[in-house]
Design a protein around this motif. Structure first.
Motif, PDB file in Angstrom:
ATOM      1  N   LEU A 214       0.840  -1.196   0.084  1.00  0.00           N
ATOM      2  CA  LEU A 214       0.011   0.476   0.186  1.00  0.00           C
ATOM      3  C   LEU A 214       0.659   1.306   0.183  1.00  0.00           C
ATOM      4  N   LEU A 215       0.590   2.063  -0.747  1.00  0.00           N
ATOM      5  CA  LEU A 215       1.234   3.849  -0.796  1.00  0.00           C
ATOM      6  C   LEU A 215       0.309   4.200  -0.574  1.00  0.00           C
ATOM      7  N   LEU A 216       2.026   5.117   0.513  1.00  0.00           N
ATOM      8  CA  LEU A 216       1.381   6.884   1.098  1.00  0.00           C
ATOM      9  C   LEU A 216       1.819   7.831   0.586  1.00  0.00           C
TER      10      LEU A 216
ATOM     11  N   GLU B  30      -3.541   4.127  -1.893  1.00  0.00           N
ATOM     12  CA  GLU B  30      -3.968   2.828  -3.045  1.00  0.00           C
ATOM     13  C   GLU B  30      -3.011   1.881  -3.645  1.00  0.00           C
ATOM     14  N   ALA B  31      -3.432   0.389  -3.140  1.00  0.00           N
ATOM     15  CA  ALA B  31      -2.044  -0.373  -3.940  1.00  0.00           C
ATOM     16  C   ALA B  31      -1.496  -0.109  -5.008  1.00  0.00           C
ATOM     17  N   LEU B  32      -0.280  -0.397  -4.807  1.00  0.00           N
ATOM     18  CA  LEU B  32       0.608  -1.130  -6.550  1.00  0.00           C
ATOM     19  C   LEU B  32       0.200  -1.328  -7.380  1.00  0.00           C
ATOM     20  N   ASN B  33      -0.985  -1.949  -7.751  1.00  0.00           N
ATOM     21  CA  ASN B  33      -2.374  -1.854  -8.480  1.00  0.00           C
ATOM     22  C   ASN B  33      -3.521  -1.441  -8.458  1.00  0.00           C
ATOM     23  N   GLY B  34      -3.833  -0.687  -7.917  1.00  0.00           N
ATOM     24  CA  GLY B  34      -5.211  -0.136  -7.759  1.00  0.00           C
ATOM     25  C   GLY B  34      -5.637   0.609  -6.448  1.00  0.00           C
TER      26      GLY B  34
END
Length: 281
Positions: free
Chosen positions: A172-174, A182-186
């Motif tokens: 999960l990205l911050l 979001e996540a890396l792919n969605g």
């Protein structure tokens, strides 16, 4: 097979070189979508997002870049590529034509269409384990450019390597305010009871097509309450469910984050409704 500016080429053809601006500067956009029996799922949403993104990046939109023209180009590529499969992944890339340094010589564009087969005609819920962790090495800027599907995906690449090295299925990205976006792919959604929460675009998440569709669906369902608001990392372990959305998998439930395990009931319910919406898109 690959479609470059309307020309159907073999996959191993050399048709781009070192001057390509997508390669040099990430001066490119892309859309990834599903095609089922020749039908492009949520095609209008993808097309409108692409046109809006091209305007933001000041790309010149050709007069013939209509929804019908690009749909026909995708269909030609599918017809040339398919070998009996009913479902395909389609990637449509648009990049500024070669020339210039940071300042382009032209705002005219070229396009590339690629297709690969998919196993399932519609979205299928993954019943296996799916563990995630926060990726904290780098942060996403909270601005409009972060909402776009550009070729500038270096955080996603480094995060994917980190996930593989640590045996996570995703990260999960911050953003710079340390909010989960979001996540890396969605995109991500958190569920607590019947309350569903997703980060707002202002926090820097991708303006995902499936995100839009789920927000639209949830707005019509009396059983659920939807909220678009910033997500703190502390909220993750308090959720009943967390799931990821994108145009290829539809909905991917997260089963574990640190010591917390999650349910899938709401993800399963919403996936059924999403498949129904896809059939009539």
């Amino acid at each position: 097979m690959v479609n470059h500016d309307g020309n159907i080429l073999q996959e191993d053809s050399t048709f781009l070189n070192h001057q390509n601006r997508g390669l040099r500067y990430g001066d490119a956009l892309f859309e990834t979508l599903r095609a089922v029996n020749g039908k492009l799922i949520f095609w209008e949403d993808h097309y409108l997002r692409l046109m809006a993104s091209m305007r933001i990046l000041r790309m010149e939109i050709p007069m013939d870049f209509t929804m019908e023209f690009l749909e026909d180009q995708i269909q030609q590529t599918l017809d040339a590529s398919t070998s009996g499969q009913t479902a395909s992944r389609v990637r449509l890339s648009v990049f500024r034509k070669k020339g210039g340094l940071y300042l382009p010589k032209t705002n005219d564009v070229s396009f590339v269409i690629e297709t690969t087969p998919l196993k399932h005609s519609f979205f299928v819920l993954n019943e296996g384990s799916y563990e995630v962790e926060l990726f904290k090495d780098f942060y996403v800027a909270s601005d409009m450019l972060s909402n776009l599907k550009t070729n500038n995906r270096i955080i996603n690449i480094v995060g994917s390597i980190f996930a593989k090295e640590n045996e996570y299925q995703n990260c999960l990205l911050l953003n710079k305010a340390k909010s989960v976006i979001e996540a890396l792919n969605g995109n991500i959604f958190l569920v607590k009871g019947m309350h569903v929460k997703t980060p707002p675009l202002q926090d820097g998440c991708i303006d995902g097509v499936i995100r839009r569709k789920l927000i639209e669906l949830l707005g019509k369902l009396d059983d659920y309450e939807l909220e678009e608001a910033s997500v703190s990392p502390f909220e993750l372990q308090k959720a009943d469910e967390i799931f990821i959305t994108n145009s290829i998998v539809g909905i991917q439930p997260i089963t574990k984050y640190r010591k917390k395990t999650f349910n899938k009931a709401v993800a399963r319910d919403l996936l059924g409704k999403l498949n129904a919406a896809a059939r009539f898109s």
